[in-house]
Write a protein that holds these residues in place. Structure first.
Motif, PDB file in Angstrom:
ATOM      1  N   SER A  49     -14.205 -26.337 -25.177  1.00 31.50           N
ATOM      2  CA  SER A  49     -14.764 -27.408 -24.355  1.00 31.50           C
ATOM      3  C   SER A  49     -15.115 -28.621 -25.200  1.00 31.50           C
ATOM      4  CB  SER A  49     -16.019 -26.919 -23.630  1.00 31.50           C
ATOM      5  OG  SER A  49     -16.633 -27.984 -22.927  1.00 31.50           O
ATOM      6  N   TRP A  50     -14.742 -29.812 -24.703  1.00 36.00           N
ATOM      7  CA  TRP A  50     -15.136 -31.075 -25.330  1.00 36.00           C
ATOM      8  C   TRP A  50     -16.276 -31.730 -24.553  1.00 36.00           C
ATOM      9  CZ3 TRP A  50      -9.641 -33.643 -26.191  1.00 36.00           C
ATOM     10  CH2 TRP A  50      -8.946 -32.888 -27.154  1.00 36.00           C
ATOM     11  N   ILE A  51     -16.862 -30.979 -23.639  1.00 35.83           N
ATOM     12  CA  ILE A  51     -17.983 -31.482 -22.853  1.00 35.83           C
ATOM     13  C   ILE A  51     -19.238 -30.708 -23.257  1.00 35.83           C
ATOM     14  CG2 ILE A  51     -18.947 -31.784 -20.542  1.00 35.83           C
ATOM     15  CD1 ILE A  51     -16.561 -33.599 -21.088  1.00 35.83           C
ATOM     16  N   TYR A  52     -20.255 -31.440 -23.669  1.00 38.92           N
ATOM     17  CA  TYR A  52     -21.494 -30.834 -24.156  1.00 38.92           C
ATOM     18  C   TYR A  52     -22.309 -30.275 -22.992  1.00 38.92           C
ATOM     19  CZ  TYR A  52     -26.082 -30.547 -26.456  1.00 38.92           C
ATOM     20  OH  TYR A  52     -27.285 -30.125 -26.947  1.00 38.92           O
ATOM     21  N   PHE A  53     -22.853 -29.091 -23.175  1.00 42.27           N
ATOM     22  CA  PHE A  53     -23.861 -28.580 -22.243  1.00 42.27           C
ATOM     23  C   PHE A  53     -24.751 -27.593 -22.972  1.00 42.27           C
ATOM     24  CE2 PHE A  53     -25.788 -25.986 -18.953  1.00 42.27           C
ATOM     25  CZ  PHE A  53     -26.260 -26.981 -18.101  1.00 42.27           C
ATOM     26  N   ASN A  54     -26.051 -27.792 -22.837  1.00 39.84           N
ATOM     27  CA  ASN A  54     -27.048 -26.939 -23.474  1.00 39.84           C
ATOM     28  C   ASN A  54     -27.702 -26.075 -22.400  1.00 39.84           C
ATOM     29  OD1 ASN A  54     -29.133 -25.749 -24.846  1.00 39.84           O
ATOM     30  ND2 ASN A  54     -30.205 -27.660 -25.353  1.00 39.84           N
ATOM     31  N   PRO A  55     -27.292 -24.811 -22.275  1.00 42.74           N
ATOM     32  CA  PRO A  55     -27.845 -23.962 -21.210  1.00 42.74           C
ATOM     33  C   PRO A  55     -29.334 -23.709 -21.354  1.00 42.74           C
ATOM     34  CG  PRO A  55     -26.534 -22.658 -22.739  1.00 42.74           C
ATOM     35  CD  PRO A  55     -26.308 -24.093 -23.101  1.00 42.74           C
ATOM     36  N   ALA A  56     -29.863 -23.868 -22.567  1.00 43.94           N
ATOM     37  CA  ALA A  56     -31.293 -23.650 -22.781  1.00 43.94           C
ATOM     38  C   ALA A  56     -32.127 -24.832 -22.289  1.00 43.94           C
ATOM     39  CB  ALA A  56     -31.576 -23.394 -24.259  1.00 43.94           C
ATOM     40  N   ASN A  57     -31.480 -25.960 -22.054  1.00 42.38           N
ATOM     41  CA  ASN A  57     -32.204 -27.151 -21.608  1.00 42.38           C
ATOM     42  C   ASN A  57     -31.359 -27.908 -20.581  1.00 42.38           C
ATOM     43  OD1 ASN A  57     -33.787 -29.393 -21.241  1.00 42.38           O
ATOM     44  ND2 ASN A  57     -33.480 -30.233 -23.295  1.00 42.38           N
TER      45      ASN A  57
END
Length: 282
Positions: free
Chosen positions: A241-249
């Protein structure tokens, strides 16, 4: 971004325009560029400000936020002969606010050879739609949110067009308007964040937004640069994935923005393909 926050930023930019018009940037911008150099100005929203890469830092306008990480802007600025005269892309800016920032930068724009920007995404309630369509939402809530999103897309084009007309009047530069990538890769099935069905719905609406922005360039000198090809199979949910996602926040400001790789391997090649260094330096 809430309506209250947008109103506050709008007021800040209005004040900034007045201050800059009195000469805040004019002395530096009035200096002649070195012979043969390409004067480059970057404008736009968080996708132009590099969100998703590096650390957040203040930009050149009050209330403006950018990042320190590598991006397509830093790569373009590193091309031979290119001089980044100012990077005034700011996270959260609507199309109208991008136009107001351009008005504040009339001096550097008047001598620019190249302008890049992204705009239009913040004119729509994307955050609300993604939240409603996530696994924390519901099918009915997603339907309502995406219907509202679809109904609002048609209003984006005229706003984008007015801003591009303003930049056109201010600058003789080559103006490249980059589109937005598809945020999700739905071919891998349901994801922890979103179902494949809802992901496809949001991607389809993103495609409609890109078509609206492309249409808004007509009647101006701006050229639309799509990035769907480079980002294909690199959305959230892909193995790479080149799309950032932080599941913790879930409220991480970088969420659903390109990563450094997305900027360098997605945005930069698409834009570089449209940049003729010899012509710009001529």
């Amino acid at each position: 971004m809430t309506g209250k926050a947008r109103t506050r930023i709008f007021a800040v930019i209005t004040a900034a325009c007045a201050a800059l018009a009195l000469g805040g940037l004019a002395p530096a911008a009035a200096q002649a560029d070195p012979a043969g150099s390409i004067s480059y100005v970057n404008l736009g929203d968080s996708y132009s400000a590099g969100f998703g890469s590096g650390a957040i830092v203040p930009g050149p306008l009050p209330g403006c936020l950018q990042t320190t990480g590598p991006s397509h802007v830093s790569q373009i600025a590193a091309l031979p002969g290119v001089d980044l005269s100012i990077n005034a892309a700011c996270a959260g800016f609507t199309a109208e606010q991008v136009g107001m920032a351009a008005a504040a930068l009339a001096a550097p724009l008047s001598t620019a050879d190249l302008v890049t920007l992204t705009l239009g995404g913040n004119d729509l309630p994307w955050g609300q739609a993604v939240a409603a369509c996530s696994t924390q939402g519901s099918d009915s809530g997603c339907d309502q949110a995406t219907a509202a999103l679809a109904a609002a897309i048609g209003s984006v084009g005229p706003r984008v067009h007015r801003t591009l007309e303003r930049i056109d009047l201010l600058s003789p530069a080559t103006i490249l308007v980059a589109g937005y990538p598809r945020l999700f890769t739905s071919s891998t099935g349901d994801q922890p964040l979103i179902s494949a069905t809802h992901a496809r719905t949001l991607n389809r609406l993103g495609d409609e937004l890109n078509r609206e922005i492309r249409a808004a360039t007509r009647g101006t000198s701006a050229k639309f640069v799509p990035v769907l090809g480079p980002f294909n199979n690199h959305g959230f949910g892909a193995s790479e994935s080149w799309i950032y996602f932080n599941p913790a926040n879930p409220v991480d400001p970088f969420n659903l923005h390109p990563t450094g790789t997305g900027y360098s391997q997605g945005y930069f090649p698409a834009l570089a393909h449209r940049i003729d260094l010899g012509e710009l330096a001529g």
